[in-house]
Write a protein that holds these residues in place. Structure first.
Motif, PDB file in Angstrom:
ATOM      1  N   ILE A 102      13.805  -3.118  10.668  1.00  0.00           N
ATOM      2  CA  ILE A 102      12.890  -2.042  10.244  1.00  0.00           C
ATOM      3  C   ILE A 102      11.448  -2.547  10.244  1.00  0.00           C
ATOM      4  O   ILE A 102      10.541  -1.852  10.692  1.00  0.00           O
ATOM      5  CB  ILE A 102      13.299  -1.499   8.854  1.00  0.00           C
ATOM      6  N   VAL A 103      11.245  -3.774   9.767  1.00  0.00           N
ATOM      7  CA  VAL A 103       9.877  -4.330   9.754  1.00  0.00           C
ATOM      8  C   VAL A 103       9.344  -4.387  11.191  1.00  0.00           C
ATOM      9  O   VAL A 103       8.227  -3.944  11.474  1.00  0.00           O
ATOM     10  CB  VAL A 103       9.863  -5.740   9.117  1.00  0.00           C
ATOM     11  N   ILE A 146      16.716  -5.136   7.422  1.00  0.00           N
ATOM     12  CA  ILE A 146      15.324  -4.924   6.996  1.00  0.00           C
ATOM     13  C   ILE A 146      14.362  -5.524   8.028  1.00  0.00           C
ATOM     14  O   ILE A 146      13.332  -4.929   8.361  1.00  0.00           O
ATOM     15  CB  ILE A 146      15.093  -5.528   5.594  1.00  0.00           C
ATOM     16  N   ARG A 172      10.852   6.032  12.777  1.00  0.00           N
ATOM     17  CA  ARG A 172      10.070   7.128  13.363  1.00  0.00           C
ATOM     18  C   ARG A 172       8.642   6.674  13.676  1.00  0.00           C
ATOM     19  O   ARG A 172       7.675   7.380  13.425  1.00  0.00           O
ATOM     20  CB  ARG A 172      10.020   8.344  12.437  1.00  0.00           C
ATOM     21  N   MET A 214      12.798   0.102  -3.107  1.00  0.00           N
ATOM     22  CA  MET A 214      13.504  -0.991  -2.430  1.00  0.00           C
ATOM     23  C   MET A 214      14.072  -1.998  -3.428  1.00  0.00           C
ATOM     24  O   MET A 214      14.507  -3.076  -3.035  1.00  0.00           O
ATOM     25  CB  MET A 214      12.590  -1.672  -1.406  1.00  0.00           C
ATOM     26  N   LEU A 258      18.512   3.993   2.660  1.00  0.00           N
ATOM     27  CA  LEU A 258      18.505   5.050   3.668  1.00  0.00           C
ATOM     28  C   LEU A 258      19.238   4.572   4.905  1.00  0.00           C
ATOM     29  O   LEU A 258      20.024   5.300   5.504  1.00  0.00           O
ATOM     30  CB  LEU A 258      17.055   5.383   4.051  1.00  0.00           C
ATOM     31  N   LEU A 316      14.737  10.750  -2.904  1.00  0.00           N
ATOM     32  CA  LEU A 316      13.659  10.151  -2.120  1.00  0.00           C
ATOM     33  C   LEU A 316      12.386  10.944  -2.374  1.00  0.00           C
ATOM     34  O   LEU A 316      11.312  10.395  -2.581  1.00  0.00           O
ATOM     35  CB  LEU A 316      14.059  10.238  -0.643  1.00  0.00           C
ATOM     36  N   ALA A 342       7.692  10.393  -1.047  1.00  0.00           N
ATOM     37  CA  ALA A 342       8.958  10.120  -0.359  1.00  0.00           C
ATOM     38  C   ALA A 342       9.013   8.728   0.265  1.00  0.00           C
ATOM     39  O   ALA A 342       9.477   8.540   1.393  1.00  0.00           O
ATOM     40  CB  ALA A 342       9.255  11.207   0.694  1.00  0.00           C
ATOM     41  N   SER A 370       0.832  -1.211   0.000  1.00  0.00           N
ATOM     42  CA  SER A 370       0.000   0.000   0.000  1.00  0.00           C
ATOM     43  C   SER A 370       0.864   1.258   0.000  1.00  0.00           C
ATOM     44  O   SER A 370       0.506   2.252  -0.618  1.00  0.00           O
ATOM     45  CB  SER A 370      -0.936   0.001   1.208  1.00  0.00           C
ATOM     46  N   GLY A 413       9.953  10.727   7.120  1.00  0.00           N
ATOM     47  CA  GLY A 413       9.136   9.586   6.691  1.00  0.00           C
ATOM     48  C   GLY A 413       8.947   8.569   7.809  1.00  0.00           C
ATOM     49  O   GLY A 413       9.824   8.383   8.645  1.00  0.00           O
ATOM     50  N   VAL A 414       7.800   7.936   7.797  1.00  0.00           N
ATOM     51  CA  VAL A 414       7.478   6.931   8.821  1.00  0.00           C
ATOM     52  C   VAL A 414       7.229   5.583   8.144  1.00  0.00           C
ATOM     53  O   VAL A 414       6.438   5.485   7.212  1.00  0.00           O
ATOM     54  CB  VAL A 414       6.207   7.346   9.601  1.00  0.00           C
TER      55      VAL A 414
HETATM   56  C1  HEC Z   1       2.388   3.763   5.885  1.00  0.00           C
HETATM   57  C2  HEC Z   1       3.290   3.546   4.787  1.00  0.00           C
HETATM   58  C3  HEC Z   1       4.304   2.403   4.920  1.00  0.00           C
HETATM   59  C4  HEC Z   1       4.055   1.073   5.159  1.00  0.00           C
HETATM   60  C5  HEC Z   1       2.723   0.369   5.371  1.00  0.00           C
HETATM   61  C6  HEC Z   1       5.357   0.423   5.133  1.00  0.00           C
HETATM   62  N1  HEC Z   1       6.348   1.338   4.919  1.00  0.00           N
HETATM   63 FE1  HEC Z   1       8.340   0.977   4.826  1.00  0.00          FE
HETATM   64  N2  HEC Z   1       8.714   2.938   4.604  1.00  0.00           N
HETATM   65  C7  HEC Z   1       7.757   3.929   4.478  1.00  0.00           C
HETATM   66  C8  HEC Z   1       8.417   5.224   4.351  1.00  0.00           C
HETATM   67  C9  HEC Z   1       7.725   6.570   4.186  1.00  0.00           C
HETATM   68  C10 HEC Z   1       9.787   4.963   4.416  1.00  0.00           C
HETATM   69  C11 HEC Z   1      10.909   6.000   4.361  1.00  0.00           C
HETATM   70  C12 HEC Z   1      11.297   6.369   5.760  1.00  0.00           C
HETATM   71  C13 HEC Z   1      12.296   7.483   5.772  1.00  0.00           C
HETATM   72  O1  HEC Z   1      12.192   8.381   4.939  1.00  0.00           O
HETATM   73  O2  HEC Z   1      13.195   7.456   6.633  1.00  0.00           O
HETATM   74  C14 HEC Z   1       9.952   3.521   4.567  1.00  0.00           C
HETATM   75  C15 HEC Z   1      11.181   2.899   4.662  1.00  0.00           C
HETATM   76  C16 HEC Z   1      11.349   1.522   4.666  1.00  0.00           C
HETATM   77  C17 HEC Z   1      12.622   0.842   4.597  1.00  0.00           C
HETATM   78  C18 HEC Z   1      13.995   1.493   4.516  1.00  0.00           C
HETATM   79  C19 HEC Z   1      14.447   1.516   3.077  1.00  0.00           C
HETATM   80  C20 HEC Z   1      15.839   2.039   2.901  1.00  0.00           C
HETATM   81  O3  HEC Z   1      16.132   2.566   1.811  1.00  0.00           O
HETATM   82  O4  HEC Z   1      16.672   1.960   3.812  1.00  0.00           O
HETATM   83  C21 HEC Z   1      12.356  -0.498   4.598  1.00  0.00           C
HETATM   84  C22 HEC Z   1      13.365  -1.637   4.521  1.00  0.00           C
HETATM   85  C23 HEC Z   1      10.925  -0.658   4.678  1.00  0.00           C
HETATM   86  N3  HEC Z   1      10.343   0.591   4.723  1.00  0.00           N
HETATM   87  C24 HEC Z   1      10.281  -1.864   4.685  1.00  0.00           C
HETATM   88  C25 HEC Z   1       8.897  -2.002   4.823  1.00  0.00           C
HETATM   89  C26 HEC Z   1       8.234  -3.296   4.855  1.00  0.00           C
HETATM   90  C27 HEC Z   1       8.914  -4.623   4.634  1.00  0.00           C
HETATM   91  C28 HEC Z   1       6.903  -3.038   5.069  1.00  0.00           C
HETATM   92  C29 HEC Z   1       5.780  -4.049   5.272  1.00  0.00           C
HETATM   93  C30 HEC Z   1       5.994  -5.040   6.309  1.00  0.00           C
HETATM   94  C31 HEC Z   1       6.744  -1.589   5.144  1.00  0.00           C
HETATM   95  N4  HEC Z   1       7.978  -0.996   4.986  1.00  0.00           N
HETATM   96  C32 HEC Z   1       5.548  -0.934   5.323  1.00  0.00           C
HETATM   97  C33 HEC Z   1       6.401   3.752   4.496  1.00  0.00           C
HETATM   98  C34 HEC Z   1       5.742   2.556   4.769  1.00  0.00           C
END
Ligand code: HEC
Ligand code: HEC
Length: 258
Positions: free
Chosen positions: A108-109, A105, A114, A90, A96, A207, A86, A73, A226-227
């Motif tokens: 992060i998951v 990763i 944030r 991946m 980042l 980004l 932003a 999503s 970003g969150v």
């Molecule tokens: C609500 C929206 C949202 C969802 C849902 C989400 N993400 Fe993210 N994700 C982001 C955003 C926005 C960033 C960038 C954060 C930043 O700018 O620091 C991010 C960053 C990341 C990063 C860091 C990438 C890097 O370049 O270092 C990873 C890995 C990641 N997400 C994995 C996941 C995974 C796997 C899932 C599902 C289990 C997930 N995210 C679900 C919004 C989301």
């Protein structure tokens, strides 16, 4: 009713029972095997999963399912993110945080970026230089509109774009390297710092937006934080690992099967 009909009926029932029992046994066996596989994946180093079949195949199939349900999503079905919102791509080799390892990763998951989880990433955010107090955590001066234009000129020139006055680039450089404190997070070569999630500003990969004057100015005037949500409660440890392995497998270095 004749005796022959009764015998015929019970024989049919007997066969049906046998088929049903065989189906249940097969289902239980397969279930047990996949449960076993999953237990195994929790015991090994997440990096090792990508290098070993059939563990890789099991994790990627489960990970793709988790990805579609919980990540697509925001990150997109193709994991290429959105430069408008932003959300990082991946599928490239630009990270980042860290270097794109499955274990990073997975962290992060589970704990997010944030996301209000004390075990997640939240070491720095991009200040809003249009505010009187750009950043709550560190004393930084705001940028004047002229200063902002100079910093934009410096970054545009550093990315190979011509047409900027030498003096403006130099003023922008001094703001970046000294007065505005950019170097502190993005480092003095502007190549960023993956230990705090400060992006490389001279690699031509963006980004937010595409590195136009307007896009860079927008980030400077609005900040950026970003969150990515924390999934430690929403996902089982296995699902979190499987999706991390899946995302790691999308990177150019790990995309090929062993
Ligand atoms: C609500 C929206 C949202 C969802 C849902 C989400 N993400 Fe993210 N994700 C982001 C955003 C926005 C960033 C960038 C954060 C930043 O700018 O620091 C991010 C960053 C990341 C990063 C860091 C990438 C890097 O370049 O270092 C990873 C890995 C990641 N997400 C994995 C996941 C995974 C796997 C899932 C599902 C289990 C997930 N995210 C679900 C919004 C989301
Ligand atoms: C306190 C640390 C910090 C300081 C100081 C800082 N930045 Fe940032 N900057 C970040 C972080 C962190 C991000 C990424 C935010 C995110 O991922 O949501 C970022 C993002 C950016 C981006 C967006 C990059 C992209 O790929 O879209 C630009 C442009 C930028 N910063 C330029 C600057 C400039 C110019 C200065 C000085 C005037 C500066 N930053 C000062 C931490 C900082």
């Amino acid at each position: 009713m004749t005796k022959g009909m009764i015998t015929g009926g019970s024989r049919l029932l007997w066969w049906m029972g046998l088929v049903l029992a065989a189906a249940i046994m097969a289902a239980l066996f397969l279930h047990h095997r996949s449960v076993d596989n999953r237990m195994l994946l929790m015991r090994v180093d997440p990096e090792a999963i990508l290098d070993s079949d059939p563990a890789r195949a099991v994790a990627l199939a489960d990970g793709a399912r988790v990805y579609a349900a919980h990540c697509a999503s925001c990150h997109g079905v193709d994991a290429k993110g959105s430069r408008e919102r932003a959300v990082p791509d991946m599928t490239d080799d630009d990270f980042l945080y860290g270097s794109g390892k499955a274990s990073e990763i997975e962290q992060i998951v589970l704990h997010g970026i944030r996301a209000g989880d004390t075990r997640g990433w939240d070491l720095a955010a991009m200040p809003n230089y249009a505010r009187a107090v750009p950043y709550a955590r560190e004393k930084l001066p705001p940028l004047t509109p002229a200063g902002l234009r100079d910093v934009v000129a410096f970054l545009r020139a550093a990315n190979g774009n011509g047409g900027y006055e030498r003096a403006a680039i130099e003023r922008g450089r001094l703001l970046f390297m000294r007065d505005a404190g950019c170097y502190d997070c993005h480092s003095s070569d502007a190549q960023g710092d993956p230990s705090i999630g400060a992006p490389n500003l001279v690699d031509g990969k963006w980004l937010k937006g595409n590195g136009s004057e307007a896009d860079i100015a927008y980030t400077l005037e609005h900040g950026l934080a970003g969150v990515s949500p924390a999934f430690a409660r929403a996902l089982s440890p296995y699902d979190a690992r499987a999706v991390a392995v899946y995302v790691a497998s999308l990177h150019p270095q790990t995309r090929a099967a062993p």
